[in-house]
Enzyme design. Structure first.
Site, mmCIF file in Angstrom:
data_model
loop_
_atom_site.group_PDB
_atom_site.id
_atom_site.type_symbol
_atom_site.label_atom_id
_atom_site.label_comp_id
_atom_site.label_asym_id
_atom_site.label_seq_id
_atom_site.Cartn_x
_atom_site.Cartn_y
_atom_site.Cartn_z
ATOM 1 N N GLY A 176 0.871 -1.174 0.086
ATOM 2 C CA GLY A 176 -0.042 -0.087 0.083
ATOM 3 C C GLY A 176 0.824 1.334 0.021
ATOM 4 O O GLY A 176 0.677 2.384 0.782
ATOM 5 N N TYR A 185 -12.918 -4.045 11.183
ATOM 6 C CA TYR A 185 -11.672 -3.345 11.079
ATOM 7 C C TYR A 185 -10.867 -3.342 12.579
ATOM 8 O O TYR A 185 -9.770 -3.528 12.634
ATOM 9 C CB TYR A 185 -11.782 -1.773 10.983
ATOM 10 C CG TYR A 185 -10.597 -0.929 10.748
ATOM 11 C CD1 TYR A 185 -9.595 -1.058 9.576
ATOM 12 C CD2 TYR A 185 -10.229 -0.099 11.870
ATOM 13 C CE1 TYR A 185 -8.652 -0.191 9.490
ATOM 14 C CE2 TYR A 185 -9.003 0.821 11.644
ATOM 15 C CZ TYR A 185 -8.289 0.514 10.677
ATOM 16 O OH TYR A 185 -7.418 1.412 10.196
ATOM 17 N N LYS A 199 -7.425 -5.138 13.089
ATOM 18 C CA LYS A 199 -6.259 -4.743 13.492
ATOM 19 C C LYS A 199 -5.817 -5.093 14.940
ATOM 20 O O LYS A 199 -4.589 -5.169 15.480
ATOM 21 C CB LYS A 199 -6.571 -3.019 13.700
ATOM 22 C CG LYS A 199 -6.588 -2.432 12.430
ATOM 23 C CD LYS A 199 -5.564 -2.487 11.384
ATOM 24 C CE LYS A 199 -5.373 -1.672 10.182
ATOM 25 N NZ LYS A 199 -4.306 -1.850 9.437
ATOM 26 N N ASP A 240 -2.741 -7.517 -4.870
ATOM 27 C CA ASP A 240 -3.642 -7.718 -4.037
ATOM 28 C C ASP A 240 -2.793 -8.532 -2.802
ATOM 29 O O ASP A 240 -2.936 -9.695 -2.927
ATOM 30 C CB ASP A 240 -4.843 -8.459 -4.631
ATOM 31 C CG ASP A 240 -6.000 -8.591 -3.601
ATOM 32 O OD1 ASP A 240 -5.722 -8.082 -2.154
ATOM 33 O OD2 ASP A 240 -7.136 -9.140 -3.741
ATOM 34 N N VAL A 241 -2.909 -7.887 -1.632
ATOM 35 C CA VAL A 241 -2.121 -8.574 -0.525
ATOM 36 C C VAL A 241 -2.784 -9.661 0.061
ATOM 37 O O VAL A 241 -2.499 -10.561 0.730
ATOM 38 C CB VAL A 241 -1.504 -7.724 0.689
ATOM 39 C CG1 VAL A 241 -0.800 -6.610 0.129
ATOM 40 C CG2 VAL A 241 -3.003 -6.883 1.244
ATOM 41 N N ARG A 284 -0.194 5.446 -1.549
ATOM 42 C CA ARG A 284 -0.736 6.761 -1.137
ATOM 43 C C ARG A 284 -0.567 6.727 0.441
ATOM 44 O O ARG A 284 -0.331 5.694 1.134
ATOM 45 C CB ARG A 284 -2.134 6.614 -1.226
ATOM 46 C CG ARG A 284 -2.797 7.036 -2.604
ATOM 47 C CD ARG A 284 -4.342 6.752 -2.830
ATOM 48 N NE ARG A 284 -4.714 5.445 -2.944
ATOM 49 C CZ ARG A 284 -5.761 5.216 -2.007
ATOM 50 N NH1 ARG A 284 -6.375 6.005 -1.184
ATOM 51 N NH2 ARG A 284 -6.499 3.869 -2.185
ATOM 52 N N ILE A 325 -5.277 9.906 11.481
ATOM 53 C CA ILE A 325 -4.198 10.580 10.506
ATOM 54 C C ILE A 325 -4.805 10.849 9.254
ATOM 55 O O ILE A 325 -5.618 10.408 8.550
ATOM 56 C CB ILE A 325 -3.018 9.229 9.855
ATOM 57 C CG1 ILE A 325 -2.600 8.513 11.151
ATOM 58 C CG2 ILE A 325 -1.828 10.133 9.300
ATOM 59 C CD1 ILE A 325 -2.047 9.603 12.570
ATOM 60 N N SER A 375 -3.730 -0.112 14.520
ATOM 61 C CA SER A 375 -4.326 1.162 14.975
ATOM 62 C C SER A 375 -4.802 1.190 16.185
ATOM 63 O O SER A 375 -5.022 0.326 16.925
ATOM 64 C CB SER A 375 -5.826 1.101 13.874
ATOM 65 O OG SER A 375 -6.856 1.967 14.323
ATOM 66 N N ASN A 429 1.353 -2.360 5.562
ATOM 67 C CA ASN A 429 0.600 -1.156 5.495
ATOM 68 C C ASN A 429 -0.464 -1.219 4.747
ATOM 69 O O ASN A 429 -1.652 -0.498 5.145
ATOM 70 C CB ASN A 429 1.578 -0.101 4.855
ATOM 71 C CG ASN A 429 0.653 1.388 4.665
ATOM 72 O OD1 ASN A 429 0.386 2.109 5.764
ATOM 73 N ND2 ASN A 429 0.444 1.722 3.552
HETATM 74 P P1 NAP Z 1 -5.033 4.903 2.522
HETATM 75 O O1 NAP Z 1 -4.812 6.278 2.265
HETATM 76 O O2 NAP Z 1 -6.705 4.458 2.095
HETATM 77 O O3 NAP Z 1 -4.204 3.960 1.551
HETATM 78 C C1 NAP Z 1 -4.407 2.603 1.545
HETATM 79 C C2 NAP Z 1 -3.238 2.046 0.634
HETATM 80 O O4 NAP Z 1 -3.345 0.668 0.645
HETATM 81 C C3 NAP Z 1 -3.279 2.400 -0.784
HETATM 82 O O5 NAP Z 1 -1.995 2.359 -1.237
HETATM 83 C C4 NAP Z 1 -3.826 1.264 -1.577
HETATM 84 O O6 NAP Z 1 -3.480 1.076 -2.728
HETATM 85 C C5 NAP Z 1 -3.437 0.033 -0.501
HETATM 86 N N1 NAP Z 1 -4.311 -1.126 -0.625
HETATM 87 C C6 NAP Z 1 -5.504 -1.334 -0.286
HETATM 88 N N2 NAP Z 1 -6.302 -2.386 -0.420
HETATM 89 C C7 NAP Z 1 -5.002 -3.236 -0.853
HETATM 90 C C8 NAP Z 1 -4.908 -4.827 -1.089
HETATM 91 N N3 NAP Z 1 -5.682 -5.626 -0.953
HETATM 92 N N4 NAP Z 1 -3.646 -4.964 -1.669
HETATM 93 C C9 NAP Z 1 -2.674 -3.971 -1.744
HETATM 94 N N5 NAP Z 1 -2.902 -2.850 -1.401
HETATM 95 C C10 NAP Z 1 -3.838 -2.432 -1.056
HETATM 96 O O7 NAP Z 1 -4.705 4.347 3.826
HETATM 97 P P2 NAP Z 1 -3.888 4.918 5.141
HETATM 98 O O8 NAP Z 1 -4.617 5.831 5.759
HETATM 99 O O9 NAP Z 1 -2.484 5.516 4.314
HETATM 100 O O10 NAP Z 1 -3.728 3.551 6.022
HETATM 101 C C11 NAP Z 1 -2.512 2.800 5.765
HETATM 102 C C12 NAP Z 1 -2.537 2.044 6.994
HETATM 103 O O11 NAP Z 1 -2.630 2.663 8.170
HETATM 104 C C13 NAP Z 1 -3.765 1.100 6.906
HETATM 105 O O12 NAP Z 1 -3.497 -0.206 7.213
HETATM 106 C C14 NAP Z 1 -4.758 1.850 7.979
HETATM 107 O O13 NAP Z 1 -5.940 0.809 8.390
HETATM 108 C C15 NAP Z 1 -3.681 2.228 8.984
HETATM 109 N N6 NAP Z 1 -4.088 3.102 9.597
HETATM 110 C C16 NAP Z 1 -4.601 4.386 9.101
HETATM 111 C C17 NAP Z 1 -5.081 5.437 10.010
HETATM 112 C C18 NAP Z 1 -5.717 6.663 9.684
HETATM 113 O O14 NAP Z 1 -6.025 7.468 10.430
HETATM 114 N N7 NAP Z 1 -5.369 7.050 8.392
HETATM 115 C C19 NAP Z 1 -5.158 5.206 11.362
HETATM 116 C C20 NAP Z 1 -4.859 3.727 11.813
HETATM 117 C C21 NAP Z 1 -4.218 2.969 11.176
HETATM 118 P P3 NAP Z 1 -4.236 1.871 -3.949
HETATM 119 O O15 NAP Z 1 -3.819 3.250 -3.888
HETATM 120 O O16 NAP Z 1 -4.086 1.278 -5.131
HETATM 121 O O17 NAP Z 1 -5.599 1.626 -3.848
#
Ligand code: NAP
Length: 247
Positions: A12, A155, A159, A63-64, A15, A188, A142, A90
């Site tokens: 991931g 979710y 996590k 796709d992971v 982004r 975030i 998370s 991630n």
């Molecule tokens: P995001 O902006 O939605 O980005 C998600 C990323 O994961 C993208 O690169 C997406 O690829 C990729 N992805 C999704 N499903 C996938 C799959 N099946 N196989 C391969 N790649 C996949 O998410 P984020 O906010 O940066 O979050 C990143 C991580 O941190 C996640 O695990 C999330 O649960 C965790 N997290 C985030 C927050 C927060 O507040 N943002 C808080 C706690 C934990 P594409 O671009 O190709 O779609």
């Protein structure tokens, strides 16, 4: 932090937090292999940004949740750079809803991407890292995996499961020079949280002692530390990077 000569796989990485992790590792001189689900343009942009920092980088669509695709991803990384030193799990998704309304498909999709995906990626690199007698695995959990959250049973389960897997694999690999840790981000500023309803965002913000959202870079710094040689004696831990939310 110096990652010269190290190869990192970041799932991931197209982004948000994953992109920031790729850049932080690239800044330290790592070769970066990032995977993405479908957003090819964003993945290519992350590759260019890593290259602009002087690092070698490669994007692979994967796709992971699919074991064959995960194996192909790790094979490509080894083919390109000869080894895998760092794995950052991630990639993640949300499909929020109250339990009463949650479709089985929404439960399964989140468990598949977040929990099964982390399992498959760790399984695919474990042997290589054990043979090298060196490895750093950092999993994204998370604050929701620590505290739970209404509307996120799927979710939260994924996590919390990531934390259980992190501690278990840390015990399995500790004697081989491989560490396994988790980072638990709070709220975030990424596409994932941008999709939340305004009322939920306001309520979440009110529960953060530091009274602000975190930036992807805040998470990337903690991930990079756990991936560095400086964290050699840390394993099986969960570091909350959340402005004090989970205290
Ligand atoms: P995001 O902006 O939605 O980005 C998600 C990323 O994961 C993208 O690169 C997406 O690829 C990729 N992805 C999704 N499903 C996938 C799959 N099946 N196989 C391969 N790649 C996949 O998410 P984020 O906010 O940066 O979050 C990143 C991580 O941190 C996640 O695990 C999330 O649960 C965790 N997290 C985030 C927050 C927060 O507040 N943002 C808080 C706690 C934990 P594409 O671009 O190709 O779609």
């Amino acid at each position: 932090m110096d990652f010269t000569g190290k190869t990192a796989v970041v799932t991931g990485g197209s982004r948000g937090i994953g992109r920031a992790v790729c850049l932080e590792l690239a800044k330290g001189g790592a070769n970066v292999v990032l995977c993405y689900a479908g957003n090819e343009a964003a993945a290519a942009e992350t590759v260019s940004a890593c290259e602009a920092l002087g690092a070698k980088a490669l994007a692979v669509k994967c796709d992971v949740a699919d074991g064959e695709q995960v194996k192909a991803l790790m094979d490509e990384a080894v083919k390109a750079f000869g080894r895998i030193d760092i794995l950052v799990n991630n990639a993640g998704i949300t499909r929020d809803g109250l339990l009463m309304m949650m479709k089985e498909a929404d439960f399964d999709a989140v468990i598949s991407a977040n929990l099964r995906g982390t399992f498959l990626c760790m399984k695919a690199v474990a042997r290589t890292m054990m043979k090298q007698r060196y490895g750093r695995i950092v999993n994204l959990s998370s604050v929701v995996g620590l505290r739970g959250n209404a509307g996120q049973v799927n979710y939260a389960a994924s996590k919390a499961g990531v934390i259980g897997m992190t501690k278990s694999l840390a015990k399995e690999l500790a004697s081989r020079g491989v560490t396994v840790n988790a980072v638990a981000p709070g709220f975030i500023d990424t596409d994932m949280t941008a999709a939340m309803p305004e009322a939920a965002k306001t309520a979440t913000l009110a529960s953060i002692p530091m009274q602000r959202l975190g930036a992807p870079e805040d998470i990337a710094k903690a991930v990079a530390f756990l991936a560095s040689d400086g964290a050699a004696y840390i394993t099986g831990q969960v570091i909350a990077v959340d402005g004090g939310m989970a205290m």
